[in-house]
Scaffold this motif. Sequence first.
Motif, PDB file in Angstrom:
ATOM      1  N   ARG A  84       0.830  -1.197  -0.126  1.00 19.67           N
ATOM      2  CA  ARG A  84       0.082  -0.018  -0.092  1.00 19.67           C
ATOM      3  C   ARG A  84       0.843   1.395  -0.007  1.00 19.67           C
ATOM      4  O   ARG A  84       0.235   2.459   0.156  1.00 19.67           O
ATOM      5  N   ILE A  85       2.219   1.126   0.148  1.00 22.08           N
ATOM      6  CA  ILE A  85       3.018   2.206   0.075  1.00 22.08           C
ATOM      7  C   ILE A  85       3.426   2.665  -1.382  1.00 22.08           C
ATOM      8  O   ILE A  85       3.764   1.782  -2.231  1.00 22.08           O
ATOM      9  N   PRO A  86       3.241   3.775  -1.652  1.00 19.67           N
ATOM     10  CA  PRO A  86       3.429   4.610  -3.222  1.00 19.67           C
ATOM     11  C   PRO A  86       4.894   4.213  -3.312  1.00 19.67           C
ATOM     12  O   PRO A  86       5.750   4.594  -2.831  1.00 19.67           O
ATOM     13  N   GLY A  95      -1.844  -0.662  -3.568  1.00 22.03           N
ATOM     14  CA  GLY A  95      -3.342  -0.628  -2.803  1.00 22.03           C
ATOM     15  C   GLY A  95      -4.098   0.570  -3.719  1.00 22.03           C
ATOM     16  O   GLY A  95      -3.808   0.670  -4.711  1.00 22.03           O
ATOM     17  N   GLY A  96      -4.825   1.309  -2.997  1.00 20.88           N
ATOM     18  CA  GLY A  96      -5.408   2.440  -3.563  1.00 20.88           C
ATOM     19  C   GLY A  96      -6.984   2.566  -2.796  1.00 20.88           C
ATOM     20  O   GLY A  96      -7.129   1.974  -1.985  1.00 20.88           O
ATOM     21  N   GLY A  97      -7.557   3.448  -3.319  1.00 24.43           N
ATOM     22  CA  GLY A  97      -8.887   3.761  -2.766  1.00 24.43           C
ATOM     23  C   GLY A  97      -9.111   4.363  -1.303  1.00 24.43           C
ATOM     24  O   GLY A  97      -9.758   4.056  -0.464  1.00 24.43           O
ATOM     25  N   GLY A  98      -7.721   5.304  -0.957  1.00 21.80           N
ATOM     26  CA  GLY A  98      -7.644   5.819   0.129  1.00 21.80           C
ATOM     27  C   GLY A  98      -7.459   4.842   1.289  1.00 21.80           C
ATOM     28  O   GLY A  98      -7.523   5.024   2.531  1.00 21.80           O
ATOM     29  N   GLN A  99      -6.643   3.556   1.155  1.00 24.83           N
ATOM     30  CA  GLN A  99      -6.435   2.716   2.255  1.00 24.83           C
ATOM     31  C   GLN A  99      -5.111   3.100   2.754  1.00 24.83           C
ATOM     32  O   GLN A  99      -4.294   3.978   2.610  1.00 24.83           O
TER      33      GLN A  99
END
Length: 140
Positions: A84-86, A95-99
């Motif tokens: 989930r880390i860019p 990830g994505g969607g504000g997780q």
Amino acid sequence: MIPKLRSKKISVLLMFSFVLPLLTGCWDRLEIEERAVVLGVGIDKAEQALPKPSEAISHPADKKLNITKAGLIKVSAQIAVPGRIPLGPGEGGGGGGGQKTIWVVEATGYTVADAFNVLQQRVSRPLFSVICALLSYRRR
């Protein structure tokens, strides 16, 4: 004299050839995705309203702790969530969607090491704190 020197060189060469494979680091590797990367740690005095840690989880039964009247210690850790880390500018990561990209876990114990043992019990992956960038300690 020359055969003696030659046999010594051969024995040293054989010794290095047997020891060298033991010095490689691949036999016990642990991938970065299999670790809980700790980004920051906070250490604080625990409030008395918090439940005391379970004796069976916090330390071995045969080890006696030096428990003082100072109370319990609370340890909070920021752990990175893999995937989930860019990865770079403009990338959204896996990830994505504000997780959320980090997970905050708290544990209490009689000592700092005891609290870290309880913290490790709450996280399924082994804690990896080598790149920990922040250590916060509140003094009262």
